[in-house]
Design a protein around this motif. Structure first.
Motif, mmCIF file in Angstrom:
data_model
loop_
_atom_site.group_PDB
_atom_site.id
_atom_site.type_symbol
_atom_site.label_atom_id
_atom_site.label_comp_id
_atom_site.label_asym_id
_atom_site.label_seq_id
_atom_site.Cartn_x
_atom_site.Cartn_y
_atom_site.Cartn_z
ATOM 1 N N LEU A 394 0.838 -1.204 0.000
ATOM 2 C CA LEU A 394 0.000 0.000 0.000
ATOM 3 C C LEU A 394 0.872 1.253 0.000
ATOM 4 O O LEU A 394 0.559 2.235 -0.694
ATOM 5 C CB LEU A 394 -0.935 -0.002 1.211
ATOM 6 N N THR A 395 1.953 1.228 0.760
ATOM 7 C CA THR A 395 2.884 2.357 0.747
ATOM 8 C C THR A 395 3.453 2.557 -0.652
ATOM 9 O O THR A 395 3.571 3.685 -1.140
ATOM 10 C CB THR A 395 4.022 2.125 1.749
ATOM 11 N N ALA A 396 3.803 1.453 -1.310
ATOM 12 C CA ALA A 396 4.341 1.530 -2.672
ATOM 13 C C ALA A 396 3.298 2.064 -3.639
ATOM 14 O O ALA A 396 3.595 2.901 -4.506
ATOM 15 C CB ALA A 396 4.829 0.151 -3.118
ATOM 16 N N ALA A 397 2.061 1.589 -3.524
ATOM 17 C CA ALA A 397 0.994 2.051 -4.410
ATOM 18 C C ALA A 397 0.724 3.536 -4.208
ATOM 19 O O ALA A 397 0.484 4.279 -5.177
ATOM 20 C CB ALA A 397 -0.273 1.241 -4.168
ATOM 21 N N CYS A 404 -5.177 6.484 -1.932
ATOM 22 C CA CYS A 404 -6.598 6.329 -2.265
ATOM 23 C C CYS A 404 -6.859 6.412 -3.765
ATOM 24 O O CYS A 404 -7.990 6.641 -4.200
ATOM 25 C CB CYS A 404 -7.464 7.331 -1.507
ATOM 26 N N SER A 405 -5.811 6.245 -4.575
ATOM 27 C CA SER A 405 -6.001 6.122 -6.025
ATOM 28 C C SER A 405 -6.675 4.790 -6.325
ATOM 29 O O SER A 405 -6.827 3.924 -5.441
ATOM 30 C CB SER A 405 -4.642 6.168 -6.728
ATOM 31 N N ALA A 406 -7.086 4.612 -7.570
ATOM 32 C CA ALA A 406 -7.708 3.342 -7.966
ATOM 33 C C ALA A 406 -6.751 2.183 -7.728
ATOM 34 O O ALA A 406 -7.161 1.091 -7.314
ATOM 35 C CB ALA A 406 -8.120 3.403 -9.435
ATOM 36 N N GLU A 407 -5.451 2.418 -7.960
ATOM 37 C CA GLU A 407 -4.456 1.371 -7.756
ATOM 38 C C GLU A 407 -4.312 1.047 -6.269
ATOM 39 O O GLU A 407 -4.172 -0.126 -5.889
ATOM 40 C CB GLU A 407 -3.111 1.818 -8.339
ATOM 41 N N TYR A 408 -4.313 2.079 -5.434
ATOM 42 C CA TYR A 408 -4.219 1.888 -3.986
ATOM 43 C C TYR A 408 -5.397 1.052 -3.488
ATOM 44 O O TYR A 408 -5.228 0.096 -2.714
ATOM 45 C CB TYR A 408 -4.205 3.257 -3.311
ATOM 46 N N GLY A 448 2.092 44.777 -10.270
ATOM 47 C CA GLY A 448 2.112 43.772 -11.323
ATOM 48 C C GLY A 448 1.115 42.656 -11.071
ATOM 49 O O GLY A 448 0.305 42.699 -10.135
ATOM 50 N N SER A 449 1.141 41.624 -11.913
ATOM 51 C CA SER A 449 0.228 40.490 -11.778
ATOM 52 C C SER A 449 0.925 39.204 -12.175
ATOM 53 O O SER A 449 1.949 39.223 -12.861
ATOM 54 C CB SER A 449 -1.020 40.685 -12.639
ATOM 55 N N LEU A 450 0.355 38.084 -11.734
ATOM 56 C CA LEU A 450 0.851 36.768 -12.145
ATOM 57 C C LEU A 450 -0.319 35.792 -12.170
ATOM 58 O O LEU A 450 -1.401 36.077 -11.644
ATOM 59 C CB LEU A 450 1.967 36.271 -11.214
ATOM 60 N N THR A 451 -0.098 34.630 -12.810
ATOM 61 C CA THR A 451 -1.152 33.617 -12.927
ATOM 62 C C THR A 451 -0.689 32.295 -12.350
ATOM 63 O O THR A 451 0.503 31.972 -12.367
ATOM 64 C CB THR A 451 -1.575 33.411 -14.391
ATOM 65 N N ILE A 452 -1.655 31.552 -11.834
ATOM 66 C CA ILE A 452 -1.416 30.241 -11.236
ATOM 67 C C ILE A 452 -2.478 29.292 -11.756
ATOM 68 O O ILE A 452 -3.649 29.681 -11.882
ATOM 69 C CB ILE A 452 -1.498 30.307 -9.692
ATOM 70 N N ALA A 453 -2.084 28.049 -12.052
ATOM 71 C CA ALA A 453 -3.056 27.026 -12.458
ATOM 72 C C ALA A 453 -3.561 26.306 -11.217
ATOM 73 O O ALA A 453 -2.776 25.820 -10.401
ATOM 74 C CB ALA A 453 -2.415 26.029 -13.418
ATOM 75 N N VAL A 454 -4.877 26.271 -11.052
ATOM 76 C CA VAL A 454 -5.501 25.564 -9.941
ATOM 77 C C VAL A 454 -6.260 24.373 -10.514
ATOM 78 O O VAL A 454 -7.098 24.534 -11.401
ATOM 79 C CB VAL A 454 -6.452 26.486 -9.152
ATOM 80 N N ALA A 455 -5.944 23.168 -10.020
ATOM 81 C CA ALA A 455 -6.519 21.956 -10.590
ATOM 82 C C ALA A 455 -7.143 21.078 -9.511
ATOM 83 O O ALA A 455 -6.616 20.971 -8.398
ATOM 84 C CB ALA A 455 -5.456 21.165 -11.344
ATOM 85 N N ALA A 456 -8.247 20.462 -9.851
ATOM 86 C CA ALA A 456 -8.904 19.489 -8.974
ATOM 87 C C ALA A 456 -8.718 18.097 -9.560
ATOM 88 O O ALA A 456 -8.631 17.931 -10.779
ATOM 89 C CB ALA A 456 -10.389 19.810 -8.837
ATOM 90 N N LYS A 457 -8.661 17.087 -8.688
ATOM 91 C CA LYS A 457 -8.535 15.701 -9.132
ATOM 92 C C LYS A 457 -9.447 14.825 -8.286
ATOM 93 O O LYS A 457 -9.398 14.868 -7.060
ATOM 94 C CB LYS A 457 -7.093 15.214 -9.015
ATOM 95 N N LEU A 458 -10.282 14.049 -8.944
ATOM 96 C CA LEU A 458 -11.218 13.167 -8.249
ATOM 97 C C LEU A 458 -10.462 12.005 -7.610
ATOM 98 O O LEU A 458 -9.661 11.341 -8.263
ATOM 99 C CB LEU A 458 -12.256 12.632 -9.248
ATOM 100 N N ILE A 459 -10.710 11.764 -6.307
ATOM 101 C CA ILE A 459 -10.077 10.614 -5.654
ATOM 102 C C ILE A 459 -11.109 9.614 -5.146
ATOM 103 O O ILE A 459 -10.747 8.518 -4.740
ATOM 104 C CB ILE A 459 -9.171 11.046 -4.483
#
Length: 645
Positions: A394-397, A404-408, A448-459
């Motif tokens: 499980l630690t390796a997965a 909590c991935s599908a593999e885990y 000034g300004s800057l941009t950041i990518a914000v991403a969600a991932k289903l677990i």
């Protein structure tokens, strides 16, 4: 043969040093380098006029990762120009008619006009003939590089299987798990065939493989999965400190590891006459009735192995307690129920398992073996539940594919399917997701300004709509998201942070929150705001002569604060051999921060932004880019440099 056209008058003092020649030679090597020899000075007469040159031998592996190389590179000792090169390693591909794998390619060595069963491409792995004795082993030789007949009538046939098995095992561990052969150091495995009289066994002794010819000397034990199984014992010995103790449940895990990788080698080899399956030793007819030694999809078919763990598992012979782990790996890779390789039944009332594929299952087992297993790892350990095969895989997965991935979850389910429970934390049953910001930190000037990518991932569970907000912004700064809401199933938004001219300089921890219909998750972003007065550029060219130190200065007068821990120094230095250069940033108080110290070899120029922790320095004052040319032969210039504190 080369000859001079006239008498030679030649200075024997090189203008290009031995180190420079060695660096140039190394750059000519295509593949992975293991050693660079000391350059030797000689007179190259190949042109007929004679010239002073360096010869450097670079050793390593060719780009295929399998073929060794000893590349001789010749460099002009006056101009540094490349003269030529040649590789002294010559490999020869022969053909073999094996007993079990059909017609295969075998790598051999040519000695004079005779071919020898030595695999130069894989650490000089040698296959030899014990002549049904137990002491001496003679080389197999051949005149036409065509080996064996596919039957035991030729003693070469079994040697072909063994040689092929050693090569495929070497390749499997190198190409699938990035291990440099069984030993991990590029050495090949010696293989001894025709050992003893009617010896019905094969074994690994820590240094080599030995194969008997089986009952009546009629069925040599040289099948692919047997070869892979035995050599995998060597990998286990090397990866697990002290090895997996060869008794009880740790011994069963030891044997299972060899079954798992022996099977993996068989699949990897993809020999048409011996395609991959989850049976062990099905080709050698060890039992005399055409049945294999073991069955991974239902271990109990051999009449002794355990399908499921029980309190009596630790009392079984290690070849039979291995059944629990073999069954686990089969279920993890292929799933339970009817499969293309056999039918697997979960233990007791355990639910069915959906397999994640053989490649992922192998990666998880190897990672656990390499990093997590201990010599006394077992299936169940109530005193130390963290030292179990379930916990370690499980630690390796989690490392390879995420907690909590599908593999885990598949690892959890596959262990449960063989009656190995665990105390691992259950993955969330509700709809859930993670939130990340990329990059995790950034720097922006006031106004000034800057941009950041914000991403969600289903677990876990179903996707949901996630509304995005940001808190922790400094005074005068604003945050906008485009779009303002994303889906938790791999949704991405762009966060734009704008600062005002009055926003205080400093570093701020901005929290990005994603509020979904079933869960709320956060991620952080380190925002550094700096005063434009803390950034400046010097674009005046400064020549860099040989063996000379030059300086280029930037004076800051409107940076009334400390420099940051992520200060940036962007340099454009044009020089044909950056390995000559030592580049430092000198702070106003005289502190020296090294940026480059004779690195880069023969790759032209240093055009790079260096991130430097200057938080101990005051911003105002004169900052100096100091460049020292520490060798003879090349000159250059500082073109431009920019300091951002």
């Amino acid at each position: 043969m080369s000859a001079l056209r006239s008498s030679l008058t030649l200075s024997t003092t090189p203008k290009i040093g031995a180190d420079r020649a060695a660096t140039s030679a190394r750059a000519r090597f295509s593949g992975s380098v293991t050693a660079v020899g000391k350059a030797e000075l000689f007179v190259d007469a190949s042109t007929g006029t004679g010239r002073l040159a360096w010869e450097t031998v670079v050793e390593g592996w060719q780009a295929d990762g399998q073929t060794p190389s000893k590349l001789h590179v010749v460099t002009d000792a006056v101009s540094g120009a490349h003269i030529g090169q040649f590789d002294e390693i010559e490999t020869v591909a022969g053909t073999g008619a094996s007993l079990y794998s059909g017609s295969v390619t075998v790598d051999t060595a040519l000695s004079g006009s005779t071919y020898v069963l030595v695999d130069q491409a894989r650490g000089n792995a040698r296959t030899c003939d014990m002549n049904n004795g137990t002491s001496t082993c003679a080389n197999f030789t051949d005149a036409d590089n065509k080996w064996g007949t596919g039957t035991t009538a030729s003693r070469q046939s079994a040697a072909v299987d063994a040689h092929f098995g050693a090569a495929r095992t070497f390749d499997y561990f190198k190409n699938v798990h990035a291990r440099n052969g069984v030993f991990g150091n590029g050495m090949g495995v010696p293989s001894r065939v025709h050992y003893g009289n009617a010896y019905a066994n094969a074994f690994w002794d820590g240094a080599q493989m030995t194969y008997g010819d089986g009952a009546g000397n009629a069925r040599p034990l040289v099948a692919l999965d047997v070869a892979g199984h035995e050599m995998s014992h060597g990998v286990t010995e090397a990866l697990v400190s002290g090895g997996l103790t060869y008794s009880g449940e740790s011994g069963g895990l030891n044997e299972a590891t060899s079954d798992i990788f022996g099977t993996a080698v068989e699949f990897y080899a993809a020999a048409a006459a011996d395609p991959g399956d989850y049976q062990i030793g099905e080709k050698i007819n060890f039992n005399g009735n055409g049945t294999p030694l073991r069955y991974m999809y239902q271990p109990s078919l051999d009449g002794a192995s355990a399908d499921c763990w029980s309190t009596s598992t630790r009392n079984l012979d290690v070849h039979y307690s291995s059944g629990v782990a073999n069954h686990f790996v089969f279920n993890l890779a292929e799933g339970t129920g009817a499969t293309a390789y056999g039918t697997s039944t979960p233990c007791g009332t355990a639910p069915a398992v959906t397999g994640i594929g053989r490649a992922k299952a192998e990666k998880i087992w190897y990672r656990a073996l390499d990093v997590n297993f201990l010599s006394n790892t077992s299936y169940v350990n109530t005193a130390t539940p963290a030292n179990t095969a379930r916990a370690h895989t499980l630690t390796a997965a989690a490392y390879l594919y995420g907690s909590c991935s599908a593999e885990y979850k598949a690892v959890q389910a596959a262990w449960t399917s063989v009656n190995v429970a665990g105390s691992d934390t259950a993955c969330p049953a509700a709809n859930d997701f993670t939130l990340t910001a990329t990059p995790a930190a950034g720097t922006v000037a006031q106004g000034g300004s800057l941009t950041i990518a914000v991403a969600a991932k289903l677990i876990n569970g179903a996707a949901q709509t996630v509304a995005l907000t940001a808190t922790g912004l400094p005074t005068g700064a604003t945050a906008t998201f485009s779009p303002a809401s994303i889906t938790s199933a791999a949704g991405t938004a762009t966060l734009t942070v704008k600062t005002a001219s009055t926003t205080p300089a400093g570093t701020y921890q901005v929290t990005v929150t994603g509020k979904g219909t079933g869960a709320t998750r956060t991620t952080t972003y380190a925002l550094t705001v700096y005063s434009p007065g803390c950034t400046a550029t010097n674009g005046t060219d400064v020549t860099i002569p040989d063996n000379t130190t030059v300086n280029s200065a930037i004076a800051l007068t409107a940076c009334a604060r400390k420099a940051s821990a992520t200060s940036a120094v962007s340099v454009s230095i044009y020089h044909p051999f950056p390995g000559d250069l030592v580049v430092d940033l000198v702070a106003p108080d005289g502190s020296v921060y090294n940026l480059a110290n004779r690195t880069g070899g023969s790759i032209d120029n240093i055009i790079k932004t260096f991130t430097v922790n200057l938080s101990a320095e005051n911003g105002n004052g004169t900052w100096t880019l100091r460049v020292r040319d520490a060798a003879t032969g090349d000159t250059g210039r500082i073109d431009t440099w920019t300091l951002s504190l």
